[in-house]
Each structure stands twice: as C-alpha cells, then as structure tokens.
Design a protein around this motif. Structure first.
Motif, PDB file in Angstrom:
ATOM      1  N   SER A 204     -10.038 -75.741 -53.725  1.00 30.42           N
ATOM      2  CA  SER A 204      -9.576 -76.734 -52.753  1.00 30.42           C
ATOM      3  C   SER A 204     -10.180 -78.104 -53.046  1.00 30.42           C
ATOM      4  O   SER A 204      -9.485 -79.133 -52.970  1.00 30.42           O
ATOM      5  N   SER A 205     -11.447 -78.129 -53.407  1.00 33.09           N
ATOM      6  CA  SER A 205     -12.118 -79.405 -53.692  1.00 33.09           C
ATOM      7  C   SER A 205     -11.560 -80.059 -54.947  1.00 33.09           C
ATOM      8  O   SER A 205     -11.384 -81.283 -54.999  1.00 33.09           O
ATOM      9  N   ILE A 206     -11.271 -79.257 -55.960  1.00 35.08           N
ATOM     10  CA  ILE A 206     -10.707 -79.804 -57.198  1.00 35.08           C
ATOM     11  C   ILE A 206      -9.340 -80.434 -56.927  1.00 35.08           C
ATOM     12  O   ILE A 206      -9.043 -81.545 -57.390  1.00 35.08           O
ATOM     13  N   ILE A 207      -8.508 -79.742 -56.163  1.00 35.20           N
ATOM     14  CA  ILE A 207      -7.177 -80.279 -55.868  1.00 35.20           C
ATOM     15  C   ILE A 207      -7.276 -81.541 -55.019  1.00 35.20           C
ATOM     16  O   ILE A 207      -6.542 -82.513 -55.237  1.00 35.20           O
TER      17      ILE A 207
ATOM     18  N   ILE B 138      -1.232 -77.305 -49.251  1.00 35.57           N
ATOM     19  CA  ILE B 138      -2.088 -76.897 -50.380  1.00 35.57           C
ATOM     20  C   ILE B 138      -2.988 -75.739 -49.983  1.00 35.57           C
ATOM     21  O   ILE B 138      -3.108 -74.734 -50.700  1.00 35.57           O
ATOM     22  N   ASN B 139      -3.612 -75.845 -48.830  1.00 30.35           N
ATOM     23  CA  ASN B 139      -4.565 -74.812 -48.433  1.00 30.35           C
ATOM     24  C   ASN B 139      -3.883 -73.557 -47.900  1.00 30.35           C
ATOM     25  O   ASN B 139      -4.465 -72.470 -47.946  1.00 30.35           O
ATOM     26  N   LEU B 140      -2.633 -73.675 -47.432  1.00 33.89           N
ATOM     27  CA  LEU B 140      -1.851 -72.476 -47.133  1.00 33.89           C
ATOM     28  C   LEU B 140      -1.576 -71.686 -48.407  1.00 33.89           C
ATOM     29  O   LEU B 140      -1.647 -70.445 -48.420  1.00 33.89           O
TER      30      LEU B 140
ATOM     31  N   LEU C 196     -15.094 -69.516 -53.997  1.00 33.65           N
ATOM     32  CA  LEU C 196     -13.984 -69.760 -54.918  1.00 33.65           C
ATOM     33  C   LEU C 196     -12.916 -70.632 -54.267  1.00 33.65           C
ATOM     34  O   LEU C 196     -12.414 -71.582 -54.884  1.00 33.65           O
ATOM     35  N   ALA C 197     -12.587 -70.326 -53.013  1.00 32.77           N
ATOM     36  CA  ALA C 197     -11.581 -71.128 -52.314  1.00 32.77           C
ATOM     37  C   ALA C 197     -12.069 -72.561 -52.132  1.00 32.77           C
ATOM     38  O   ALA C 197     -11.296 -73.516 -52.299  1.00 32.77           O
TER      39      ALA C 197
END
Length: 526
Positions: A247-250, A515-517, A242-243
């Motif tokens: 993350s890939s979409i953003i 973003i990933n935080l 899910l992460a």
C-alpha cells in the motif's frame, strides 16, 4: 574437441586484443585540424565599470595580508574570490554578474536542502508519537512500519512518483529554472489546457540528471514520505506488514504524486486562476492538502477496510479507551515534529534569496504561533469536557495547529495564524470523537483528525485569511498579484480552495479506497 576449445579460446583472445588495440588507437588518434582562427576582433574599449573593478582588484588584500589572519572577517571574501573568465583581462562585469547569480542559486540550494533534512528528521518524531500512543506489545511493529515506510516511499518515488508529480514543474527561478522538468501531459477542454501528470524524471536519468532537479527531488520526496507515515499511525496495531508495504509503495508511486502534480507540479488545480479566473488557482503553500489531507484521507479509507482493533468496541457500539504505553515518547515526538516543521513551512519558499523569500521569518513565526494556539485550544476543550487536560489530545492539538497553518503559512499574518491554530486545536478534539463514536473508525493516534480534518481546514483557511501582502516574484501560479482570501476582498480564491477540498474528498478518497480494496482481495490487510 580439445583442439576446438583451444582454437575457440585463442580466437576470443585475438578478438579481445584487437578490440582493445582499436579502442586505444581511436582514443589516441589526433583530432582533426581545427579551422584557421578568425582575425581577432579589436578589444572593446574599457568602461568606467571595468576601471573600477581593476582598481578594486588592485586594492584587494594580498596573500601576505591573509597569512596574518583575519579575526574580524573584514578582508575575507573580496573581489579576489570572484573567478575571472579570462585571467589576463582580470575580473569583468559579466564575471561579477555570473557570480551574483550563482550565489543566489547556491543560497537557495542550501536553504532548501537543509529544510529538507529537517523534514526527513520528522520521521523520528512520527515513530515516537505513533509508538507511544499504542500498546507496548505492538510498539516494535509500529516502529518498524515507520522505519520501513521511508524506504518504500523513497524507492517508489524515485522510480516514477517524482516524474508524475514534478515532471512538468519547470519554471522555478529560485532553483535555476528546473528546465529539465518540462513535460506535462495535458488535455484541452474548451480551448484551455489542463495538466494531469508529469512525464519527466523517472529514475533521475538523462536530462533530469541535473543539480537543480536533485534539490527539488530531495525536498519533495521527504514531503511525500510524511504523507505515507500518517497512514501507519491510523492503522497501527492490526495492519499486516506485507499489506502495509504494498500500500505504501503504491501511494508513493501514484496516489500522492497525482494530487501533488495537480497542486504543485503545474496540474489543473494550479491552473484554476489562469484558465477560469478563480483567484490565484488552488493555493497550498506547504502542504495542508497535498501532504496532510492526502495522508489523512488515505488513512480513513484503509481504516474503514481494516476494521477496529479487537476490544475497541462493545456489542452496543460504545467505544473503549485503549491507552498508549509511553507518554514521554508521544510528547517528545511532538516536539521533534514541531522542530521539523520549521523545514516544512519556511522551506517551502524553496529559497532564502530574492522573489519575496525574506518572508521566511514571518512563515516561521506563523508556524510557531499556530502550534501554540492549537495546543491551547485542545487543552482548554478537554479540560472543560473532562475536568482535566488529556496528554494525547494536548499533543494532537499542537500537531493540528501545525497541520492547519501549513497551507496558509506563506500568505497570512501572525494574528490570523493564531486564529487558525486555535480553531484547529478544538477541531481535532471534535473530529476524534466523531470518527470514533459516530463513524466507528478506530484510529489509535488520531491521525485522521490531525492530518485529514485539519488538513482540509488549512486549505480552506487560505481562502479566508490570505491577506495579499506576500510577494513571491509578483505572481502565484502564473497569475499576477498576491494570494488574497475572502476576508481581504477575493471571494474567488475561496472557490478555488473549495474545488481542491472537493477533489481531496472525492477523487483521492476514491482512488485510495479502490487500491486498498484490491489489496484486501489479493493479500488481505490484517
């Protein structure tokens, strides 16, 4: 109640019939009478060119000739195949000129699309390399990330990513001008306009429903997806699905398109030449920075947050080798990637006709040579260090050379490409050791070093080795002349490249980390 329902239904039927009848009448209503035609102008006198064209049409092979077959190809493709605007007048000079122009654009469309198809096939190579370098228990998960990242990236890029990156990129004559992409959000600083992001092309609707826009969308989309795939390799064996998806979409919708706009879409990095006189602006011919460094730097940010695999490090901080399960998948994947790179680099001319695009042969040879010397550099380094070659570093040496030559491939000679590739082959070995043993970043496939470190090296090498012999329509990034690096007389080009590198390390890394935080806080990466 029943009567009321019946009356309501009857009323709806009557309304529907009335609307249908009204539409039919409107569709069949006679058009208003056209105004009386103006008096016909006197026909223009025939010119010698018109006479020659009519003579050529009279000598064209007849249908009977063509029915006999044409084994040599000598009579197929003549003036008879040029469509005439006026069949009575026959083929005229404007008809021929229009056909020439359309043929040029058609050649460039086909070239760019086929190269895009090659780059799309690189997804298979990435999947094999990444899965081959991981343990068998995690192979299916790694393959699935490589499969689904294509969908995530494509969907996000179609919705908004393409508009952010290329919405202000009008002006490419190779693909017909791309005039629908003419909306760039810019700010004025000291009287100069600096582009920040594009604003045209969301969902590919309206005026961006255009043949040229479709070509550039496909080509840029597969480049974007390459950057996203880099992250999946670095985070393999412990990234929650899910992460990874979010993350890939953003990244496909925001992170990658922003830097892509600054470099390729008419943004501020490309304007360093026109606005402040730094060479030809930031130059990245095929994406060492835009694609590979963005992917590698994003991978570094995520890896730092996600942490190492269980068992990778001992209590004293020393690293344990975790071997991949399939050498054949890894090395075959490397060959697939090397093959796809012939779409990546030569395809970045966005055409094979006019504007200096015959340099595609040189670009292809530069690409081959850099991959070759990258392999040699990595093999010799590991042989000297360990007493024997290492299969994973050999494959990574090939990829490192290809990554490094991506930015300078359109601007350098074959000898320079060999030097760039050789340095990349050694650099990837040193970088892998540094990230693993010094920074304690666990990268199962070496993606951060292959794409991140060598992406930066490729960007830098433009400012060193560009020899000024390329001629893509007489200018680059709106600055007249050819891209020329420090070793050939233009130190300002090196400065422009350093600005691009600083932006990658400072801005792209920061955006990716923030973003990933946030994703770590809300859904967790592991």
């Amino acid at each position: 109640m029943k009567k009321l329902c019946r009356r309501s239904c009857l009323g709806l039927w009557v309304l529907a019939l009335g609307l249908a009848f009204g539409l039919a009448v409107h569709a069949q209503a006679p058009a208003p009478a056209a105004p009386a035609p103006a008096a016909a102008a006197a026909p223009a006198p025939a010119t010698p060119v018109d006479a020659e064209l009519k003579d050529a049409a009279g000598k064209a092979p007849s249908q009977a000739d063509l029915q006999k077959g044409d084994p040599s190809g000598a009579i197929t493709g003549t003036i008879s195949d040029v469509p005439a605007a006026d069949s009575k007048a026959g083929v005229t000079l404007p008809d021929v000129a229009n056909q020439v122009g359309q043929n040029k654009i058609a050649v460039n469309f086909v070239w760019t699309l086929v190269c895009g198809f090659l780059v799309m096939f690189m997804q298979a190579g990435f999947a094999m390399v990444e899965s081959g370098l991981t343990r068998v228990k995690n192979a299916n998960h790694t393959y699935m990330m490589n499969f689904f990242v294509y969908t995530c990236g494509l969907f996000a890029y179609w919705i908004i990513g393409f508009a952010i990156q290329m919405g202000g990129a009008a002006g490419n004559s190779n693909l017909g001008g791309l005039q629908p992409l003419a909306s760039e959000h810019a700010i004025s600083i000291f009287g100069k306009m600096w582009g920040l992001w594009g604003q045209s092309g969301m969902f590919l609707v309206g005026h961006t429903y255009d043949v040229g826009v479709m070509v550039i969308f496909l080509f840029e989309m597969v480049f974007m997806d390459t950057a996203l795939t880099i992250v999946t390799g670095a985070c393999a064996e412990r990234w929650k699905f899910l992460a990874f998806t979010v993350s890939s979409i953003i990244m496909g919708a925001l992170t990658y398109p922003l830097y892509g706009n600054w470099a390729w879409g008419g943004g501020w990095l490309s304007q360093l030449g026109t606005n402040v006189g730094l060479g030809k602006g930031y130059c990245d011919f095929a994406g060492s920075g835009v694609v590979h460094a963005v992917g590698g730097i994003t991978a570094l940010a995520v890896c730092m947050l996600i942490g190492p695999r269980i068992g990778k490090y001992n209590r004293d901080g020393s690293a344990n080798a975790i071997l991949g399960h399939d050498v054949s998948a890894c090395l075959i994947g490397c060959f697939i990637l090397a093959f796809g790179w012939f779409g990546f680099n030569p395809g970045s001319t966005l055409g094979a006709s006019a504007n200096g695009n015959l340099r595609i042969g040189t670009i292809a040879v530069d690409t081959m040579l850099a991959g070759c010397t990258g392999t040699i550099g990595a093999i010799l380094y590991m042989w000297a260090l360990k007493g024997k070659p290492d299969y994973s570093m050999s494959g990574n040496g090939l990829l490192a050379g290809l990554v490094a030559i991506t930015a300078p491939s359109g601007f350098v000679s074959p000898v320079s490409s060999c030097i760039i590739g050789l340095v990349a082959g050694v650099l990837v070995c040193l970088s892998c050791s540094f990230f693993e043993n010094v920074l304690k970043v666990d990268d199962p496939v070496g993606a951060i070093s292959v794409h991140g470190a060598n992406g930066l090296w490729g960007v830098l090498s433009v400012g060193l080795f560009a020899d000024g012999t390329s001629n893509y329509g007489g200018s680059w990034n709106g600055v007249t002349g050819s891209v020329t690096g420090l070793f050939y007389g233009d130190a300002s080009q090196l400065v422009a490249q350093l600005v691009g590198i600083s932006t990658l390390i400072g801005v792209v890394f920061t955006i990716s980390m923030v973003i990933n935080l946030a994703l770590e806080f809300f859904i967790g990466h592991r």
